[in-house]
Design a protein around this motif. Structure first.
Motif, PDB file in Angstrom:
ATOM      1  N   ASP A   1      50.876  44.991  37.214  1.00  0.00           N
ATOM      2  CA  ASP A   1      49.874  45.790  37.749  1.00  0.00           C
ATOM      3  C   ASP A   1      48.826  44.847  38.547  1.00  0.00           C
ATOM      4  OD1 ASP A   1      50.843  47.933  36.638  1.00  0.00           O
ATOM      5  OD2 ASP A   1      49.538  47.868  34.800  1.00  0.00           O
ATOM      6  N   ASP A   2      48.753  43.593  38.419  1.00  0.00           N
ATOM      7  CA  ASP A   2      47.923  42.883  39.154  1.00  0.00           C
ATOM      8  C   ASP A   2      48.479  41.861  40.491  1.00  0.00           C
ATOM      9  OD1 ASP A   2      45.139  41.694  39.133  1.00  0.00           O
ATOM     10  OD2 ASP A   2      46.229  39.802  38.778  1.00  0.00           O
ATOM     11  N   PRO A   3      48.200  42.492  41.472  1.00  0.00           N
ATOM     12  CA  PRO A   3      48.828  41.616  42.764  1.00  0.00           C
ATOM     13  C   PRO A   3      48.451  40.305  42.711  1.00  0.00           C
ATOM     14  CG  PRO A   3      47.511  43.682  43.449  1.00  0.00           C
ATOM     15  CD  PRO A   3      47.200  43.601  42.216  1.00  0.00           C
ATOM     16  N   ALA A   4      47.368  39.767  42.431  1.00  0.00           N
ATOM     17  CA  ALA A   4      47.141  38.347  42.462  1.00  0.00           C
ATOM     18  C   ALA A   4      48.121  37.608  41.353  1.00  0.00           C
ATOM     19  CB  ALA A   4      45.716  38.056  41.875  1.00  0.00           C
ATOM     20  N   SER A   5      48.146  38.254  40.267  1.00  0.00           N
ATOM     21  CA  SER A   5      48.976  37.533  39.106  1.00  0.00           C
ATOM     22  C   SER A   5      50.465  37.740  39.647  1.00  0.00           C
ATOM     23  CB  SER A   5      48.925  38.476  37.777  1.00  0.00           C
ATOM     24  OG  SER A   5      47.588  38.375  37.484  1.00  0.00           O
ATOM     25  N   LYS A   6      50.775  38.439  40.310  1.00  0.00           N
ATOM     26  CA  LYS A   6      52.368  38.610  40.980  1.00  0.00           C
ATOM     27  C   LYS A   6      52.535  37.477  42.073  1.00  0.00           C
ATOM     28  CE  LYS A   6      53.745  43.441  40.389  1.00  0.00           C
ATOM     29  NZ  LYS A   6      54.004  44.740  40.963  1.00  0.00           N
ATOM     30  N   GLN A   7      51.493  37.298  42.579  1.00  0.00           N
ATOM     31  CA  GLN A   7      51.292  36.361  43.673  1.00  0.00           C
ATOM     32  C   GLN A   7      51.708  34.851  43.076  1.00  0.00           C
ATOM     33  OE1 GLN A   7      51.880  36.832  47.008  1.00  0.00           O
ATOM     34  NE2 GLN A   7      52.266  34.742  47.469  1.00  0.00           N
ATOM     35  N   LEU A   8      50.916  34.555  42.172  1.00  0.00           N
ATOM     36  CA  LEU A   8      51.018  33.297  41.509  1.00  0.00           C
ATOM     37  C   LEU A   8      52.344  33.085  40.776  1.00  0.00           C
ATOM     38  CD1 LEU A   8      48.374  31.907  39.085  1.00  0.00           C
ATOM     39  CD2 LEU A   8      50.619  31.860  38.221  1.00  0.00           C
ATOM     40  N   THR A   9      52.930  34.295  40.252  1.00  0.00           N
ATOM     41  CA  THR A   9      54.140  34.244  39.638  1.00  0.00           C
ATOM     42  C   THR A   9      55.062  33.803  40.783  1.00  0.00           C
ATOM     43  OG1 THR A   9      53.379  35.907  37.854  1.00  0.00           O
ATOM     44  CG2 THR A   9      55.898  35.688  38.359  1.00  0.00           C
ATOM     45  N   ARG A  10      54.842  34.397  41.843  1.00  0.00           N
ATOM     46  CA  ARG A  10      56.003  34.276  42.917  1.00  0.00           C
ATOM     47  C   ARG A  10      55.972  32.658  43.427  1.00  0.00           C
ATOM     48  NH1 ARG A  10      57.625  38.308  46.618  1.00  0.00           N
ATOM     49  NH2 ARG A  10      56.835  40.474  46.058  1.00  0.00           N
ATOM     50  N   ARG A  11      55.003  32.065  43.286  1.00  0.00           N
ATOM     51  CA  ARG A  11      55.058  30.480  43.552  1.00  0.00           C
ATOM     52  C   ARG A  11      55.492  29.762  42.575  1.00  0.00           C
ATOM     53  NH1 ARG A  11      49.133  31.737  44.670  1.00  0.00           N
ATOM     54  NH2 ARG A  11      48.580  30.385  42.935  1.00  0.00           N
ATOM     55  N   LEU A  12      55.453  30.151  41.330  1.00  0.00           N
ATOM     56  CA  LEU A  12      56.179  29.525  40.315  1.00  0.00           C
ATOM     57  C   LEU A  12      57.558  29.760  40.435  1.00  0.00           C
ATOM     58  CD1 LEU A  12      53.636  29.901  37.371  1.00  0.00           C
ATOM     59  CD2 LEU A  12      53.942  27.947  38.645  1.00  0.00           C
TER      60      LEU A  12
END
Length: 218
Positions: free
Chosen positions: A147-158
């Motif tokens: 549900d959180d776009p910023a957390s998804k973006q961080l996950t994408r980087r990882l």
């Protein structure tokens, strides 16, 4: 980045090795760290691992994950991104039952810890594919739910640090879509039986623009 992986099994160790190779500071969390000193990776108890981490990864058995996270405590988890890679399977050995048949582990975690943004990913493949996508015969897809776009973006980087190019990432929506990822476990076991191997992944192949139907039932 400081990554705390809750769990010391095959998945946790593979992810820790992958992220460590990419330059991240990894720490495995165990309920009995004194018994897990032979892994070649740093291990601490769950509370120490949580406190150390900027990002947490749940790699514990899905049918005990929520209970284990409660033992860490909501205040310790608050504000930390939690990447959930677990799948809750039943107590049978053939993995034909899910412990969250009408929901998902990720939803249960998010509901129990509302101040901890949860992102579901990497649960549609085995630990080898998770950390070596280039070992597969061609590109494939890794899904993200949350549900959180910023957390998804961080996950994408990882995910990119593990070798998953951005073109392989598919955001399928909010945390409720984690059900699709986790319920794929039932098909996963059938495919594994057919292939005689657990190391594979799937690729989403879109239809040709203008030729497909707008309804999945069509």
């Amino acid at each position: 980045m400081r990554i705390g992986l809750l769990g010391t099994g095959n998945v946790a160790r593979a992810l820790a090795q992958g992220w460590r190779a990419a330059g991240h500071d990894v720490l495995l969390g165990s309920r009995a760290p004194e018994e897990r000193t032979d892994l070649g990776l740093p291990v601490a108890d769950l509370s120490e691992t949580t406190a150390h981490a900027e990002v947490l990864v749940n790699a514990t058995p899905g049918n005990v994950s929520v209970e284990l996270l409660h033992s860490v405590g909501a205040p310790a988890l608050a504000g930390k991104v939690l990447i959930d890679v677990g799948v809750g399977v039943g107590l049978t050995d053939d993995y034909t039952e899910l412990s969250h048949p009408n929901s998902s582990l990720a939803e249960q975690i998010q509901r129990a810890f509302p101040l901890t943004p949860v992102v579901k990913t990497l649960c549609t493949m085995d630990s080898t594919a998770m950390t070596a996508p280039d070992s597969l015969e061609g590109p494939s897809t890794v899904f993200l739910s949350g549900d959180d776009p910023a957390s998804k973006q961080l996950t994408r980087r990882l995910l990119t640090d593990l070798g998953w190019p951005p073109s392989s990432h598919l955001d399928i929506g909010g945390i409720t879509t984690a059900r699709g990822q986790e319920h794929f476990a039932l098909l996963f076991m059938g495919i594994a039986g057919g292939l005689g191997s657990h190391t594979f992944n799937i690729k989403v192949v879109p239809g040709v623009t203008g030729l497909g139907q707008s309804s999945a039932a069509g």
